[in-house]
Design a protein around this motif. Sequence first.
Motif, PDB file in Angstrom:
ATOM      1  N   VAL A  96       0.837  -1.205   0.000  1.00  0.00           N
ATOM      2  CA  VAL A  96       0.000   0.000   0.000  1.00  0.00           C
ATOM      3  C   VAL A  96       0.868   1.250   0.000  1.00  0.00           C
ATOM      4  CG1 VAL A  96      -1.756   1.316   1.239  1.00  0.00           C
ATOM      5  CG2 VAL A  96      -1.914  -1.175   1.145  1.00  0.00           C
ATOM      6  N   ALA A  97       1.920   1.233   0.800  1.00  0.00           N
ATOM      7  CA  ALA A  97       2.784   2.403   0.934  1.00  0.00           C
ATOM      8  C   ALA A  97       3.494   2.754  -0.373  1.00  0.00           C
ATOM      9  CB  ALA A  97       3.813   2.169   2.034  1.00  0.00           C
ATOM     10  N   LEU A  98       3.637   1.760  -1.265  1.00  0.00           N
ATOM     11  CA  LEU A  98       4.359   1.977  -2.520  1.00  0.00           C
ATOM     12  C   LEU A  98       3.830   3.182  -3.287  1.00  0.00           C
ATOM     13  CD1 LEU A  98       6.423   0.925  -4.647  1.00  0.00           C
ATOM     14  CD2 LEU A  98       4.537  -0.431  -5.598  1.00  0.00           C
ATOM     15  N   VAL A  99       2.507   3.335  -3.349  1.00  0.00           N
ATOM     16  CA  VAL A  99       1.914   4.414  -4.144  1.00  0.00           C
ATOM     17  C   VAL A  99       2.007   5.767  -3.453  1.00  0.00           C
ATOM     18  CG1 VAL A  99       0.333   2.844  -5.319  1.00  0.00           C
ATOM     19  CG2 VAL A  99      -0.423   3.989  -3.225  1.00  0.00           C
ATOM     20  N   LEU A 100       2.473   5.771  -2.200  1.00  0.00           N
ATOM     21  CA  LEU A 100       2.560   7.011  -1.430  1.00  0.00           C
ATOM     22  C   LEU A 100       3.995   7.503  -1.270  1.00  0.00           C
ATOM     23  CD1 LEU A 100       0.133   5.990   1.471  1.00  0.00           C
ATOM     24  CD2 LEU A 100      -0.452   7.104  -0.701  1.00  0.00           C
ATOM     25  N   GLU A 101       4.950   6.637  -1.552  1.00  0.00           N
ATOM     26  CA  GLU A 101       6.357   6.970  -1.313  1.00  0.00           C
ATOM     27  C   GLU A 101       6.825   8.096  -2.236  1.00  0.00           C
ATOM     28  OE1 GLU A 101       8.377   3.253  -1.658  1.00  0.00           O
ATOM     29  OE2 GLU A 101       7.536   2.474   0.216  1.00  0.00           O
ATOM     30  N   GLY A 102       7.570   9.018  -1.655  1.00  0.00           N
ATOM     31  CA  GLY A 102       8.046  10.164  -2.409  1.00  0.00           C
ATOM     32  C   GLY A 102       6.995  11.232  -2.627  1.00  0.00           C
ATOM     33  N   ARG A 103       5.802  11.016  -2.060  1.00  0.00           N
ATOM     34  CA  ARG A 103       4.708  11.958  -2.275  1.00  0.00           C
ATOM     35  C   ARG A 103       4.144  12.500  -0.976  1.00  0.00           C
ATOM     36  NH1 ARG A 103       0.875   8.840  -6.531  1.00  0.00           N
ATOM     37  NH2 ARG A 103       0.378  10.952  -7.221  1.00  0.00           N
ATOM     38  N   LEU A 104       4.328  11.756   0.113  1.00  0.00           N
ATOM     39  CA  LEU A 104       3.818  12.184   1.412  1.00  0.00           C
ATOM     40  C   LEU A 104       4.902  11.979   2.466  1.00  0.00           C
ATOM     41  CD1 LEU A 104       0.263  10.536   1.475  1.00  0.00           C
ATOM     42  CD2 LEU A 104       0.802  12.939   1.009  1.00  0.00           C
ATOM     43  N   PRO A 105       4.896  12.797   3.517  1.00  0.00           N
ATOM     44  CA  PRO A 105       5.818  12.564   4.638  1.00  0.00           C
ATOM     45  C   PRO A 105       5.547  11.197   5.273  1.00  0.00           C
ATOM     46  CG  PRO A 105       4.785  14.738   4.780  1.00  0.00           C
ATOM     47  CD  PRO A 105       4.049  13.995   3.710  1.00  0.00           C
ATOM     48  N   ALA A 106       6.558  10.659   5.943  1.00  0.00           N
ATOM     49  CA  ALA A 106       6.471   9.311   6.496  1.00  0.00           C
ATOM     50  C   ALA A 106       5.276   9.144   7.440  1.00  0.00           C
ATOM     51  CB  ALA A 106       7.768   8.968   7.215  1.00  0.00           C
ATOM     52  N   ALA A 107       5.043  10.104   8.317  1.00  0.00           N
ATOM     53  CA  ALA A 107       3.942   9.984   9.276  1.00  0.00           C
ATOM     54  C   ALA A 107       2.594   9.944   8.570  1.00  0.00           C
ATOM     55  CB  ALA A 107       3.986  11.142  10.272  1.00  0.00           C
ATOM     56  N   GLU A 108       2.436  10.765   7.538  1.00  0.00           N
ATOM     57  CA  GLU A 108       1.171  10.774   6.799  1.00  0.00           C
ATOM     58  C   GLU A 108       1.000   9.494   5.997  1.00  0.00           C
ATOM     59  OE1 GLU A 108      -1.359  13.710   3.796  1.00  0.00           O
ATOM     60  OE2 GLU A 108       0.507  14.412   4.709  1.00  0.00           O
ATOM     61  N   ARG A 109       2.120   8.957   5.463  1.00  0.00           N
ATOM     62  CA  ARG A 109       2.049   7.677   4.760  1.00  0.00           C
ATOM     63  C   ARG A 109       1.544   6.588   5.696  1.00  0.00           C
ATOM     64  NH1 ARG A 109       7.273   8.728   2.706  1.00  0.00           N
ATOM     65  NH2 ARG A 109       8.148   7.017   3.961  1.00  0.00           N
ATOM     66  N   ARG A 110       2.128   6.522   6.865  1.00  0.00           N
ATOM     67  CA  ARG A 110       1.726   5.481   7.822  1.00  0.00           C
ATOM     68  C   ARG A 110       0.253   5.617   8.182  1.00  0.00           C
ATOM     69  NH1 ARG A 110       6.927   6.609   9.951  1.00  0.00           N
ATOM     70  NH2 ARG A 110       6.042   8.056  11.492  1.00  0.00           N
ATOM     71  N   ALA A 111      -0.219   6.855   8.355  1.00  0.00           N
ATOM     72  CA  ALA A 111      -1.619   7.074   8.718  1.00  0.00           C
ATOM     73  C   ALA A 111      -2.551   6.614   7.605  1.00  0.00           C
ATOM     74  CB  ALA A 111      -1.849   8.550   9.022  1.00  0.00           C
ATOM     75  N   ARG A 112      -2.196   6.917   6.364  1.00  0.00           N
ATOM     76  CA  ARG A 112      -3.056   6.495   5.245  1.00  0.00           C
ATOM     77  C   ARG A 112      -3.060   4.978   5.102  1.00  0.00           C
ATOM     78  NH1 ARG A 112      -3.772  10.107  -0.168  1.00  0.00           N
ATOM     79  NH2 ARG A 112      -3.690  12.174   0.783  1.00  0.00           N
ATOM     80  N   VAL A 113      -1.895   4.370   5.232  1.00  0.00           N
ATOM     81  CA  VAL A 113      -1.815   2.909   5.119  1.00  0.00           C
ATOM     82  C   VAL A 113      -2.693   2.260   6.185  1.00  0.00           C
ATOM     83  CG1 VAL A 113      -0.306   0.904   5.393  1.00  0.00           C
ATOM     84  CG2 VAL A 113       0.458   2.871   4.039  1.00  0.00           C
ATOM     85  N   GLU A 114      -2.574   2.728   7.414  1.00  0.00           N
ATOM     86  CA  GLU A 114      -3.381   2.177   8.503  1.00  0.00           C
ATOM     87  C   GLU A 114      -4.872   2.377   8.241  1.00  0.00           C
ATOM     88  OE1 GLU A 114      -3.950   2.709  13.355  1.00  0.00           O
ATOM     89  OE2 GLU A 114      -2.279   3.697  12.319  1.00  0.00           O
ATOM     90  N   GLN A 115      -5.222   3.548   7.717  1.00  0.00           N
ATOM     91  CA  GLN A 115      -6.634   3.852   7.460  1.00  0.00           C
ATOM     92  C   GLN A 115      -7.237   2.910   6.424  1.00  0.00           C
ATOM     93  OE1 GLN A 115      -7.562   7.322   5.072  1.00  0.00           O
ATOM     94  NE2 GLN A 115      -9.243   7.863   6.444  1.00  0.00           N
ATOM     95  N   VAL A 116      -6.561   2.737   5.297  1.00  0.00           N
ATOM     96  CA  VAL A 116      -7.162   1.924   4.237  1.00  0.00           C
ATOM     97  C   VAL A 116      -7.123   0.440   4.572  1.00  0.00           C
ATOM     98  CG1 VAL A 116      -6.781   3.628   2.422  1.00  0.00           C
ATOM     99  CG2 VAL A 116      -5.041   1.874   2.839  1.00  0.00           C
ATOM    100  N   LEU A 117      -6.097  -0.013   5.297  1.00  0.00           N
ATOM    101  CA  LEU A 117      -6.063  -1.418   5.693  1.00  0.00           C
ATOM    102  C   LEU A 117      -7.191  -1.719   6.680  1.00  0.00           C
ATOM    103  CD1 LEU A 117      -2.261  -2.263   6.029  1.00  0.00           C
ATOM    104  CD2 LEU A 117      -3.834  -2.816   4.165  1.00  0.00           C
ATOM    105  N   THR A 118      -7.492  -0.760   7.552  1.00  0.00           N
ATOM    106  CA  THR A 118      -8.634  -0.923   8.449  1.00  0.00           C
ATOM    107  C   THR A 118      -9.933  -0.953   7.655  1.00  0.00           C
ATOM    108  OG1 THR A 118      -7.469   0.177  10.262  1.00  0.00           O
ATOM    109  CG2 THR A 118      -9.872   0.093  10.401  1.00  0.00           C
ATOM    110  N   LEU A 119     -10.028  -0.098   6.663  1.00  0.00           N
ATOM    111  CA  LEU A 119     -11.236  -0.012   5.837  1.00  0.00           C
ATOM    112  C   LEU A 119     -11.541  -1.328   5.137  1.00  0.00           C
ATOM    113  CD1 LEU A 119     -13.435   1.957   4.726  1.00  0.00           C
ATOM    114  CD2 LEU A 119     -11.872   2.440   2.835  1.00  0.00           C
TER     115      LEU A 119
END
Length: 257
Positions: A96-119
Amino acid sequence: MNAGLRLTLAGVGHAYGGLTVLDGIDLVAEAGEVTVLVGPSGCGKSTLLGIMGGLLRPTTGSVTQQGEIAEDCLNPLTYVFQDFALLPWRTVAGNVALVLEGRLPAAERRARVEQVLTLVGLADFAGAWPNQLSGGMRQRLGIARALATRPACLLLDEPLSALDAQTRELLLDEFAGLIATTTLYVTHTLREAVRLGHQIVVLSRRPGRIRHIVRIDRPLAERRSDDPDLIAIEAALWQMIRDDAAAAARERLDAVR
């Protein structure tokens, strides 16, 4: 997630060499709705999806987009294909994080990954490898990766076709709760069409033309597989495409003889 884009097709046609596969497509996919494309094999459903998603330039006609792109949208037009296309050397969270790398700060990446995996119900499998997941879980992971970009338009090309019937049925219920933006969905399965589609576009056999457009305005969350109204619509859709499907099957048989 934002309501999404409105797509308008005017006079869209497409040819591969001298072979015309689509002709005279006029269609509006409304923002926030699911538009499902159905029709016999070879009618140009996937080609039309590629044109609507910007992967193909139509031979004739135009596609226009209307609507605001939300600031948190990283990829306005996002695809989910039949193939899960997961990287086996990355964990569930890493895919999941692959599509976010280089585009969002690390903390925001982790938050998005956690959010969609929960979803999608995979939060407990964040550290697992793709080969440790069932087919249904791998497809949910593909959906999670797409949703992580917060798309304005989600394009799905037969995303459940590689799954067994039981898993497919279970995921249909989950999809109804996941879809919250403009969605374009290609399927051969009419049950999927009536469970997920606000607008079902029936294409004729090649060259694909719009034969019928069927609307179902009932909320997705209220639809059930045993609903008599949906069963009746599914039967009506089959009658619309039955003759074309039979003719397309005969063409395929003739081609291999």
